[in-house]
Design an enzyme around this catalytic site. Structure first.
Site, PDB file in Angstrom:
ATOM      1  N   GLN A   1       0.864  -1.166   0.000  1.00 32.18           N
ATOM      2  CA  GLN A   1       0.000   0.000   0.000  1.00 32.18           C
ATOM      3  C   GLN A   1       0.905   1.222   0.000  1.00 32.18           C
ATOM      4  OE1 GLN A   1      -3.629  -0.160   2.467  1.00 32.18           O
ATOM      5  NE2 GLN A   1      -2.795   1.640   3.461  1.00 32.18           N
TER       6      GLN A   1
ATOM      7  N   THR B   1      -0.859  -3.959   7.410  1.00 32.33           N
ATOM      8  CA  THR B   1      -0.846  -5.401   7.127  1.00 32.33           C
ATOM      9  C   THR B   1      -1.732  -5.673   5.904  1.00 32.33           C
ATOM     10  OG1 THR B   1      -0.331  -5.786   9.429  1.00 32.33           O
ATOM     11  CG2 THR B   1      -1.109  -7.682   8.228  1.00 32.33           C
ATOM     12  N   HIS B   2      -1.593  -4.820   4.892  1.00 33.45           N
ATOM     13  CA  HIS B   2      -2.375  -4.972   3.675  1.00 33.45           C
ATOM     14  C   HIS B   2      -1.451  -5.440   2.559  1.00 33.45           C
ATOM     15  CE1 HIS B   2      -4.709  -1.442   5.688  1.00 33.45           C
ATOM     16  NE2 HIS B   2      -4.875  -2.586   6.326  1.00 33.45           N
ATOM     17  N   ILE B   3      -1.291  -6.748   2.488  1.00 35.97           N
ATOM     18  CA  ILE B   3      -0.455  -7.366   1.459  1.00 35.97           C
ATOM     19  C   ILE B   3      -1.397  -8.106   0.517  1.00 35.97           C
ATOM     20  CG2 ILE B   3       1.388  -9.021   0.994  1.00 35.97           C
ATOM     21  CD1 ILE B   3       2.443  -6.712   2.541  1.00 35.97           C
TER      22      ILE B   3
END
Lengths: 228, 583
Positions: free
Chosen positions: B342, B511-513
């Site tokens: 992100q 934690t946006h993978i």
């Protein structure tokens, strides 16, 4: 495996230095020592779990330069930061139980962080030894020494741990008497701000600090304290 | 290896995705449903003692133990990857509920155009004008397909918010630029923190449209359609990286587990580390796992649902040799492609008044979407897409928030001068935060690392990932906007410029993978079809943000849940009646 017999080491802290009370854990139970009257000479003897007494004196002196006691209030000495660090290094964190430690070990870019093989215990042991007679130096010489190691892994850990030891819940060994939280006006864990969150706009709202043990009656061992 | 009694459906991973899928399948059919979770059980009572910053937020008690498994990272295919030895730019959770236990609660719907982004960009700019390395794709689903599932998820969670676009009509107080909603939010917005009100005032002065972030932290006591009642948020400030002690933050442990515990055709097995999906002739026969004592099992299953975090969804397919690995040189193969994170960035701001910022909750944020998508771009910025801006009032804890100073205000970061400055600014600093779309590029992908292994000797997942000029420009553009908003909200800014450095694998970002097992409408460029069903092995379904072809700037959880319900409908209504490829 050989077991090295270890003589129990103590850190002697002048009671006056830690502002009244010292909260720390030992053998699975929380002990609260009244500073005054505990010893006739006004000193408190804290059993060490990782450091030798000499190492603890060096670390304590270094933490006191990182977070000094000065006209802006108490610092690492009053908060007993060295006890926090001792407990951390004695536990699983100190032995790198929460870091990926398989090889090969390759030095890489800063964006990949610390890639070394040495765990925090090893970094401290070597780092403290390299500081030599630090505790006996003048404050100016102590500062000069710290400036010279500012870029080392040891100093980075020491600085991080000093802040942690100032402001972590006192069950971990530092922030004695909630002195760190009092210094910054942090109230510690509180159950609810539902009636406060939308008030006090622009004004300091500083409830009296309480530790997790005080609000929850938590008496168990903190997670960091692995049984050995 | 012990052979176990077969089940109809084996679900790998007990987080939001796995447990929501389990609840749909076990509740709506008579199928026997087994969830295999490699972490520990969790329940609300576990969190009664968790307000300890060191243990939870610094030592990261709720995360996967990185000593057991991590990823490796390199900035380009020419470099040698090294392991991420300590967390980390993202924080994968472990245990029942997964990252859904320690999340913040931000509950967004994506803009409609995001689901057809390649078509949108082609139409707007012409395909020939787009960068050659741009790997953006359409999803194969539309916002219209997902709208009812978004609503299902919002009701289940109890999302607090304010609609800005109800059936195409603009509503005051909400986000006027959001995707059209059929319903108002289940609950009104959370209370505003002081910082939120300052940002809203400043943004309004500049003609922007501030609104509260939709939050799965309950603004009021709430009973959801499943009959689960939860208490209102107390704004205690121990939310992100913690489990909620009163159950006000929606977590799988307080929304889905109470339902599943009553279902006779459901079983949860914790401590079950799945290492392989076993398959033969395009058909999965079950999974192999190791339990907490190291004993190995084969669990036969009719359907396998892969519902772990993005990382392990992709890795399990690699380890099981399902699908064609992506080759960045030729662009062929789909498994591992379109890795995105992100584009976030923060412009530090400083106040002359205290913020009392220790109060707050996980998704307590004020936002503007005036620059979201490409609605405000005129071409001169060199940008294809932007994102949202705003402030966060998550609850500042003393260790992590101690050291935020105006740049250049002290000579060194220790000693008396530093201490004085840190004390002065401790409760008088904040940030204007960018959550920007991270587009996918041909050179950013995942595969298996040739050198490093997990605790069972399986290869680690390897990230090849770096920022491009587009992300640097996004951050610079956001910084210019933030510099206008700051004075309007009574704050000052220092001379900090957004970093232009390489991708940093150590500093926490979000934690946006996304990506690795992306969805799409063609088997040569996607891993799963529009129903999240694997193209090559139709009884394997791969669900999660691993399916996102690119990062959509907004937090992913609500869309992950909507996709789970969408896939569950396809399984219940179509696949179980005719077990075959649905697309």
């Amino acid at each position: 495996m050989t077991h090295r017999m270890k003589r129990r080491e103590f850190l002697t802290i002048p009671a006056a230095a830690i502002g009244g009370t010292l909260l720390y854990t030992l053998g699975g139970e929380a002990f609260r020592l009244q500073a005054q009257g505990n010893k006739q000479d006004g000193n408190i003897q804290v059993p060490l779990r990782f450091f030798t007494a000499e190492e603890a004196r060096v670390v304590s002196a270094a933490c006191a330069r990182i977070f000094p006691s000065d006209s802006n209030g108490p610092g690492a000495t009053e908060a007993a930061v060295v006890i926090y660090i001792d407990r951390q290094l004695a536990g699983p964190y100190g032995r790198d139980k929460y870091r990926y430690t398989k090889g090969p070990f390759i030095e890489s870019l800063p964006e990949h962080g610390y890639q070394g093989k040495e765990n925090p215990r090893e970094i401290y042991r070597a780092g403290v030894q390299a500081l030599g007679n630090f505790a006996a130096l003048s404050l100016a010489d102590q500062d000069a020494k710290l400036v010279s190691i500012e870029q080392s892994s040891f100093f980075r850990l020491l600085r991080t741990h000093t802040i942690e030891g100032m402001f972590a819940d006192p069950m971990h060994g530092g922030n004695a008497g909630l002195i760190g939280w009092q210094l910054i006006g942090f109230p510690g864990p509180q159950m609810s701000y539902r009636n406060e969150i939308d008030k006090h706009f622009g004004q300091p709202f500083r409830p009296k600090p309480a530790s997790l043990q005080q609000i929850m009656r938590r008496t168990g061992q903190p997670w960091e304290d692995e049984k050995t | 290896m012990t052979n176990l009694k077969p089940v109809d459906v084996a679900i790998i991973g007990g987080g939001w995705t796995g447990l929501a899928m389990a609840n749909e399948l076990a509740g709506r059919t008579s199928q026997s449903v087994l969830v295999l979770e490699r972490g520990i059980p969790r329940k609300t009572a576990d969190y009664a003692l968790d307000m300890d910053e060191l243990d939870y937020a610094i030592r990261l008690r709720m995360m996967q133990n990185i000593a057991d498994e991590t990823i490796t990272h390199r900035h380009s295919a020419r470099a040698t990857a090294v392991p991420v030895r300590q967390y980390g730019s993202f924080l994968p959770g472990s245990g029942v509920g997964g990252a859904g236990e320690h999340w913040n609660g931000a509950s967004w719907r994506f803009l409609p155009e995001l689901f057809t982004l390649r078509s949108h960009l082609n139409q707007k700019h012409g395909a020939a004008k787009l960068p050659a390395d741009l790997a953006v794709q359409d999803w194969g689903v539309t916002y219209g397909d997902l709208e009812p599932h978004y609503w299902h998820a919002e009701q289940m969670l109890g999302v607090s918010g304010k609609a800005g676009n109800l059936k195409g009509k603009t509503v005051a107080g909400g986000n006027p630029f959001e995707a059209p909603r059929q319903n108002e939010y289940p609950l009104p917005p959370l209370k505003d923190a002081y910082l939120s009100t300052l940002f809203a005032e400043g943004a309004k002065k500049l003609g922007y449209h501030p609104y509260p972030q939709p939050a799965a932290n309950l603004s009021e006591t709430y009973r959801n359609p499943d009959g689960i009642t939860r208490a209102a948020c107390s704004y205690c400030g121990y939310c992100e990286r913690f489990g909620c002690m009163v159950g006000a933050k929606a977590q799988p442990s307080n929304t889905l587990m109470p339902l599943l515990a009553r279902r006779k055709n459901f079983e949860l097995r914790t401590g079950a580390w799945v290492r392989r999906i076993v398959h033969r002739d395009g058909h999965a026969t079950g999974v192999e796992y190791v339990d907490a004592r190291g004993e190995e099992f084969f669990q036969p299953a009719g359907v396998v649902v892969v519902a772990t975090f993005t990382l392990n969804n992709t890795r399990l397919l690699y380890l099981s040799k399902i699908g064609t690995p992506y080759d960045p040189a030729s662009g062929k193969g789909a498994l591992g492609r379109n890795l995105t994170h992100q584009t976030d960035g923060t412009t530090p701001i400083f106040f002359d008044k205290p913020l009392n910022s220790f109060m707050g909750t996980g998704a307590l944020s004020m936002r503007i979407s005036d620059f979201d998508g490409d609605r405000a771009l005129n071409g001169s910025e060199g940008l294809l897409r932007m994102g949202m801006l705003g402030t966060n009032s998550f609850g500042n804890r003393p260790i992590a928030s101690f050291d935020a100073l105006p740049r250049g205000s002290v000579k060194r970061n220790w000693g008396s001068e530093w201490k004085a400055a840190a004390l002065k600014w401790r409760d008088r600093n904040a940030g204007i935060y960018l959550s920007g779309e991270h587009l996918s590029y041909r050179q950013n992908f995942m595969d298996l690392d040739p050198a490093y292994k997990d605790k069972y000797g399986d290869p680690l997942l390897r990230f090849t990932l770096d920022w491009t000029e587009h992300e640097h420009r996004q951050r610079a553009f956001a910084n210019q906007i933030a510099r206008k908003i700051a004075p309007a909200m009574g704050a000052t800014v220092d001379d900090t410029q957004p970093p232009r450095g390489k991708y940093n694998a150590i500093n926490y970002q979000s934690t946006h993978i996304q990506g690795g097992a992306i969805m799409g409408d063609k088997p040569d460029s996607s891993v799963v079809n529009r129903y999240l069903q694997h193209w090559d092995v139709p009884n394997v379904w791969v669900i999660g943000a691993s399916a996102f072809p690119q990062n959509p700037s907004h937090n992913p959880t609500l869309t992950v849940l909507a996709l789970t319900y969408w896939a569950a409908d396809a399984i219940v209504n179509r696949y179980l009646k005719h077990p075959e490829a649905l697309a």
